[in-house]
Design a protein around this motif. Structure first.
Motif: not given
Lengths: 331, 314
Positions: A167, B236-237, B291, B294-295
């Protein structure tokens, strides 16, 4: 005559390779040849796009805060060939590219682009190679360990670390490692490349996310392989558990090798950030700086170099596949 | 899942209500207290300059804050940067920029991708070939380098033409949206293709519906879960892409604040003499936490929305 190498490289080579690909009897060799043929075409395409981008945006490399005298400017433009029509410049650039010459750098006066690239390459290559070494050296053992201890605390810890590392972007991870290791405990030097230990941390930061991905692939690959019938046979034949695990590992390596091509491209991108943080005198710094300085020739050289590198590494990873798993060739 | 959604909703509310919170002015330069370490000794301080907010939502909230808290505000609990600005306030303001950008860009990329994939899947044949080969070609280009290149060039251009309408944020938004729609297009196309020959589509066609209305009324609503799943993966990307560009100095520009900019300034301020760890650690933690959240949300949603696809993965 000037354009001969370019014609050879960008027209003849792809055509020959494509014809060979069509005639080759094995489907796999055909696809490898086809991809080799696409390399010069991809480079050409990227070069043309970047060239168009550079010339579509107004402004030039000699736009300084202090405007130049008209004659000086004209003389400079004539010297670097910027006064000719765009298409002619492009042809010139392409035929130069075929001879690995990108012309003089516009911002680094008195140096050719090739010189600038060659000067920065060793540091970047060392960093990238070490990062890939970390990727394999950490990813495979930890993935194997997690797969063999499936569902136990070691597996859960490793899986959590994998999720965390996947992540985090490089520049966040670097900060989280840099501050304790370098500034609090003073274990490693902060920047530069003047001592061997200085490259450890940058390459680790660059390699860790990919190591996590490799560990994930190995973990799921080994776990899946261990469910096969052959495992029972091997165990019944009296093979030690470790030998069985290595047999399973070998099966999972295909996906790792296939991923390495992507990882190599990712390492190239990540090195832009890492080189900046650790002040490593590599190629990464030129990338942003050349585009900002409107150093057209250097920027084009960088784009072409990175495209070709990413493509070749991807291709090499595919070439490696049958070495790891002969079944790939058969199918 | 519930925890994840609650935490994300909490972050969103905090970010939306930033003007209401008694934070210091994120732009107020205060050199005497540059690089102050994080401290909990002084929690509240009075009489410092307060931030000014404009905008239809932010301005009333700021007025409300005046009424609620007066001139009281949080002291720099997370330390201050090289110019003495409060890091806590800057993280909040940066969150607004980073998250808004990621949200808008991901919605834009979702619409491009869904439309592209739906048309390709619906028409099939030559159109499909053309559209998907186009996507392949775009995907095969070393996009990140082209993006750096494009942003840097546009930025240099903007340096010369300050009056242009194209500001850095808009450039960043267009470019991130333009490069991130390809996975969505692939997923939506696959879904539309699998639905195209379903009986209810045949029924609609017999009833005389046009292609466009079949797409709108029948195929797109059915492809919505797939699109939603790919959207949660793209947020997130895009957030990473934005902060990466800002970090390289190509994204949000210096007076503006985003998490990438904060991290960059943190690295710039870090020296062996003065180890200002908080300038890196806190923005990095904020970005990492969002992140991860969200992941996790994306993964959960994928399992819920696409159970048949998720079952295959261990």
């Amino acid at each position: 005559m000037e354009h001969l190498p370019a014609v050879l490289l960008f027209v003849l080579t792809p055509v020959v390779l494509l014809v060979c690909a069509r005639r080759s009897c094995s489907a796999r060799r055909g696809s490898l040849l086809r991809r080799a043929a696409w390399l010069p075409l991809t480079v050409l395409c990227v070069h043309a796009l970047s060239f168009a981008l550079v010339h579509a945006v107004p402004g030039g490399p000699f736009d300084d805060d202090r405007p130049l005298a008209a004659e000086t400017r004209a003389a400079l433009e004539a010297r670097f060939g910027l006064d000719r029509p765009a298409f002619e410049q492009w042809l010139h650039a392409v035929s130069g590219m075929a001879r690995a010459e990108f012309g003089p750098s516009l911002a680094h006066r008195d140096h050719s682009v090739t010189e600038v690239l060659v000067a920065g390459a060793p540091a970047s290559l060392l960093l990238g190679a070490l990062a890939l070494a970390w990727t394999l050296a950490l990813g495979i053992p930890f993935g194997l360990w997690a797969a063999l201890r499936r569902g136990r605390s070691a597996d859960l810890t490793i899986s959590a670390c994998i999720a965390l590392l996947l992540a985090l972007p490089t520049f966040v991870l670097t900060g989280l490692l840099l501050i304790p290791l370098v500034f609090w405990w003073k274990l490693l030097p902060a920047a530069g490349l003047d001592q061997p230990s200085a490259v450890l941390l940058p390459s680790l930061c660059l390699g860790l996310p990919f190591a996590a991905q490799v560990a994930r692939l190995v973990r799921s690959g080994v776990a899946e392989a261990l469910q096969g019938e052959w495992r029972r046979t091997l165990v019944a034949a009296g093979l030690p558990e470790r030998a069985v695990a290595f047999a399973a590992l070998r099966l999972s390596l295909v996906s790792v090798v296939a991923f390495l091509g992507n990882a190599a491209a990712g390492v190239l991108t990540g090195s832009l950030v890492v080189e900046q943080i650790f002040a490593i005198p590599g190629l990464g710094a030129h990338f942003v700086e050349s585009a900002l300085n409107r150093d057209f020739t250097l920027a084009l050289g960088m784009v072409v170099l990175y495209t070709a590198l990413a493509y070749v590494l991807n291709w090499a990873a595919d070439l490696m596949l049958p070495v790891v798993d002969p079944r790939v060739e058969l199918s | 899942m519930k925890l994840c959604v609650t935490l994300i909703a909490g972050c969103a509310v905090l970010v939306l209500l930033t003007p209401l919170l008694p934070l210091a002015d994120s732009t107020a330069v205060h050199l005497p207290r540059a690089l102050q370490t994080p401290t909990l000794d002084i929690f509240i301080e009075h009489g410092e300059p307060r931030p000014t907010w404009s905008g239809p939502v932010a301005a009333p909230l700021a007025t409300l804050r005046e009424a609620l808290f007066g001139d009281a505000q949080f002291a720099p609990l997370l330390g201050t940067d090289a110019l003495g600005r409060c890091l806590l306030a800057r993280i909040f303001v940066g969150a607004r920029v980073s998250l808004l950008l990621a949200l808008v860009a991901s919605v834009a990329s979702l619409s491009i991708g869904a439309l592209w994939g739906a048309v390709a899947g619906m028409r099939g044949g030559r159109t499909d070939q053309l559209l998907m080969r186009g996507a392949d070609v775009i995907g095969a280009l070393p996009l990140i380098f082209m993006v750096i290149f494009a942003v840097a060039l546009l930025r240099a251009w903007r340096g010369a033409h300050t009056e242009t309408w194209l500001d850095q944020g808009a450039v960043l938004l267009c470019i991130t949206a333009a490069v991130s729609w390809i996975p969505t297009a692939r997923m939506v196309r696959a879904e539309v293709m699998s639905l195209r020959n379903a009986t209810f589509v045949d029924a609609a066609r017999i009833a005389g519906c046009s292609n466009a209305s079949i797409l709108r009324r029948h195929l797109l609503p059915n492809a919505a879960p797939v699109a939603l799943a790919s959207w949660t993966i793209s947020v997130p990307r895009i957030l990473v892409l934005e902060s990466f560009l800002s970090f390289l100095g190509l994204g949000v520009e210096a007076p503006g604040v985003s998490w990438g900019v904060l991290l960059r300034q943190g690295y710039d301020a870090l020296t062996a003499v003065h180890v200002s760890w908080w300038l890196i650690l806190f923005p990095a933690t904020a970005l990492a936490a969002v992140l991860l959240l969200l992941g996790a949300l994306g993964e959960n949603l994928r399992i819920r929305l696409l159970p048949q696809q998720a079952r295959g993965t261990p």
